[in-house]
Write a protein that holds these residues in place. Structure first.
Motif, short mmCIF file in Angstrom:
data_model
loop_
_atom_site.label_atom_id
_atom_site.label_comp_id
_atom_site.label_asym_id
_atom_site.label_seq_id
_atom_site.Cartn_x
_atom_site.Cartn_y
_atom_site.Cartn_z
N GLU A 228 0.82 -1.21 0.00
CA GLU A 228 0.00 0.00 0.00
C GLU A 228 0.85 1.26 0.00
N ILE A 229 1.85 1.31 0.86
CA ILE A 229 2.64 2.53 1.00
C ILE A 229 3.50 2.81 -0.24
N GLU A 230 3.93 1.78 -0.95
CA GLU A 230 4.78 2.00 -2.12
C GLU A 230 4.01 2.59 -3.30
N LYS A 231 2.68 2.47 -3.28
CA LYS A 231 1.87 2.96 -4.40
C LYS A 231 2.02 4.47 -4.60
N ALA A 236 10.29 4.25 -4.49
CA ALA A 236 10.24 3.11 -3.58
C ALA A 236 9.71 1.88 -4.30
N LYS A 237 8.67 2.06 -5.10
CA LYS A 237 8.10 0.95 -5.85
C LYS A 237 9.16 0.31 -6.74
N LYS A 238 9.99 1.13 -7.38
CA LYS A 238 11.01 0.58 -8.27
C LYS A 238 12.06 -0.21 -7.49
N VAL A 239 12.54 0.35 -6.40
CA VAL A 239 13.55 -0.34 -5.61
C VAL A 239 13.00 -1.65 -5.05
N ILE A 240 11.77 -1.63 -4.56
CA ILE A 240 11.18 -2.84 -4.01
C ILE A 240 10.93 -3.86 -5.12
N ASP A 241 10.52 -3.40 -6.31
CA ASP A 241 10.33 -4.32 -7.43
C ASP A 241 11.65 -4.97 -7.84
N LEU A 242 12.75 -4.24 -7.77
CA LEU A 242 14.04 -4.84 -8.09
C LEU A 242 14.39 -5.94 -7.08
N ASN A 243 14.04 -5.71 -5.83
CA ASN A 243 14.25 -6.75 -4.81
C ASN A 243 13.30 -7.92 -5.02
N ARG A 244 12.06 -7.63 -5.42
CA ARG A 244 11.13 -8.73 -5.74
C ARG A 244 11.67 -9.56 -6.90
N PHE A 245 12.23 -8.89 -7.89
CA PHE A 245 12.79 -9.60 -9.04
C PHE A 245 13.89 -10.56 -8.60
N SER A 246 14.83 -10.09 -7.78
CA SER A 246 15.93 -10.95 -7.33
C SER A 246 15.41 -12.16 -6.57
N LEU A 247 14.42 -11.94 -5.72
CA LEU A 247 13.86 -13.05 -4.95
C LEU A 247 13.05 -13.99 -5.84
N ALA A 248 12.36 -13.44 -6.84
CA ALA A 248 11.61 -14.29 -7.77
C ALA A 248 12.54 -15.23 -8.53
N ASP A 268 5.85 -4.25 -11.26
CA ASP A 268 5.57 -3.41 -12.42
C ASP A 268 6.72 -3.63 -13.41
N ARG A 269 6.43 -4.30 -14.50
CA ARG A 269 7.50 -4.68 -15.43
C ARG A 269 8.27 -3.48 -15.98
N SER A 270 7.65 -2.30 -15.98
CA SER A 270 8.36 -1.11 -16.47
C SER A 270 9.52 -0.71 -15.56
N ASN A 271 9.54 -1.26 -14.34
CA ASN A 271 10.65 -0.97 -13.42
C ASN A 271 11.86 -1.87 -13.67
N LEU A 272 11.73 -2.82 -14.59
CA LEU A 272 12.82 -3.72 -14.91
C LEU A 272 13.40 -3.38 -16.27
N VAL A 273 14.70 -3.62 -16.44
CA VAL A 273 15.31 -3.46 -17.75
C VAL A 273 14.99 -4.71 -18.58
N PHE A 274 15.27 -4.63 -19.87
CA PHE A 274 14.93 -5.73 -20.78
C PHE A 274 15.56 -7.05 -20.33
N LYS A 275 16.83 -7.01 -19.92
CA LYS A 275 17.51 -8.25 -19.50
C LYS A 275 16.82 -8.89 -18.31
N GLN A 276 16.34 -8.07 -17.39
CA GLN A 276 15.66 -8.62 -16.22
C GLN A 276 14.32 -9.24 -16.61
N ARG A 277 13.60 -8.59 -17.50
CA ARG A 277 12.33 -9.17 -17.96
C ARG A 277 12.58 -10.48 -18.68
#
Length: 307
Positions: A228-231, A236-248, A268-277
């Protein structure tokens, strides 16, 4: 009462604790105490600490409870208004506490402070790289804006006022992987950071390795607590999404498909670079090979940003 309480969790660091302690005792700023919690070490760590006679060292021993519980206990036993953290295998340059003190005086309206850290690998030492910081020696920064490549906060370069624990609490003792990430994100939602933009500490990096031990998602940070707070905070949403990506990626490698799907759905896939997607789409055996390649390259001081 000392100005800084230096917080050290100690568990089986006989090869490093002497160097770490010496780096603290050699500080140019001397108004500190050292609170060491020996977390049930089974090597010579306790014996080495006991060989020191400096009265600023306060040593306590507990049964093994993990790094979060150990840090929390040290903070509860600390007497100083500011907690300066260092892990038992890291290193401070002589002016580390002096520069933190200068930063605290310059930004006396803040409660969280940091310097810049360098990273020691098997192939050498290199400075940590951060996003959106200026060339100014002293600056007030936002955790999320400056942590798109690597967190601006690191345990062994961090200092906080003791009142921070009244706002965000202590380290989460149920987490055994990424407990610092969880704590830093909680800091970022409540505090700006006073930064000394110079290297004063060194982190000893050990590249990750895959093992046969069971992977347990519940031992990692629960990023959904920030949903909720990252919305309302895109950085913050981008940094947390990058951490979600690593854990995924880790979940997929270890065959935890349910948690993989849950994490990916929150990104949010727009927070990832092409290589990460692209990596998210690869099968687990390919990810295992790439992970091993990543670890090999890190030993050569080459980092794969997509991971």
């Amino acid at each position: 009462m000392a100005f800084f309480s230096v917080i050290i969790p100690l568990y089986n660091k006989e090869a490093h604790i002497q160097s770490t302690l010496n780096s603290i005792l050699n500080q140019t700023f001397t108004d500190f105490e050292i609170v060491i919690i020996n977390d049930g070490s089974t090597d010579r760590s306790l014996e080495i600490v006991q060989s020191y006679s400096d009265q600023r060292i306060r040593l306590f021993t507990t049964e093994n409870r993990g790094v979060s519980a150990t840090r929390n206990l040290a903070m509860r036993k600390a007497s100083g208004p500011y907690f300066a953290f260092i892990d038992a295998d890291d290193f401070w340059y002589p002016q580390h506490l002096e520069k933190l003190y200068d930063t605290i005086i310059a930004f006396d309206h803040l409660s969280v402070f940091s310097t810049v850290q360098e990273i020691e690998t098997a192939n050498g030492v290199f400075p940590a790289r951060h996003s959106n910081i200026t060339s100014a020696l002293l600056q007030e920064v936002d955790l999320f804006e400056t942590s798109m490549t690597r967190s601006i906060l690191a345990v062994s370069s961090l200092a906080i006022h003791r009142n921070v624990t009244e706002t965000i609490g202590f380290f989460n003792e149920t987490i055994s992987n990424g407990e610092d990430t969880d704590y830093f994100i909680r800091i970022g939602f409540h505090y700006k950071i006073g930064l000394y933009n110079g290297i004063t500490s060194r982190y000893t990096f050990v590249s990750g390795s895959l093992s046969n031990r069971a992977f347990q998602r519940e031992h990692y940070c629960d990023f959904e607590q920030f949903w909720e707070i990252e919305k309302s905070n895109p950085a913050a949403k981008k940094v947390i999404d990058l951490n979600r990506f690593s854990l995924a990626i880790k979940c997929k490698i270890y065959g935890d498909r349910a948690n993989y799907n849950q994490l990916v759905q929150s990104i949010d896939r727009s927070n990832l670079v092409f290589k990460q997607r692209l990596l998210l789409q690869l099968p687990a055996p390919v990810l295992v090979l790439l992970h091993r390649l990543k670890n090999y390259l890190e030993k050569k001081n080459i980092r794969l940003g997509a991971f």
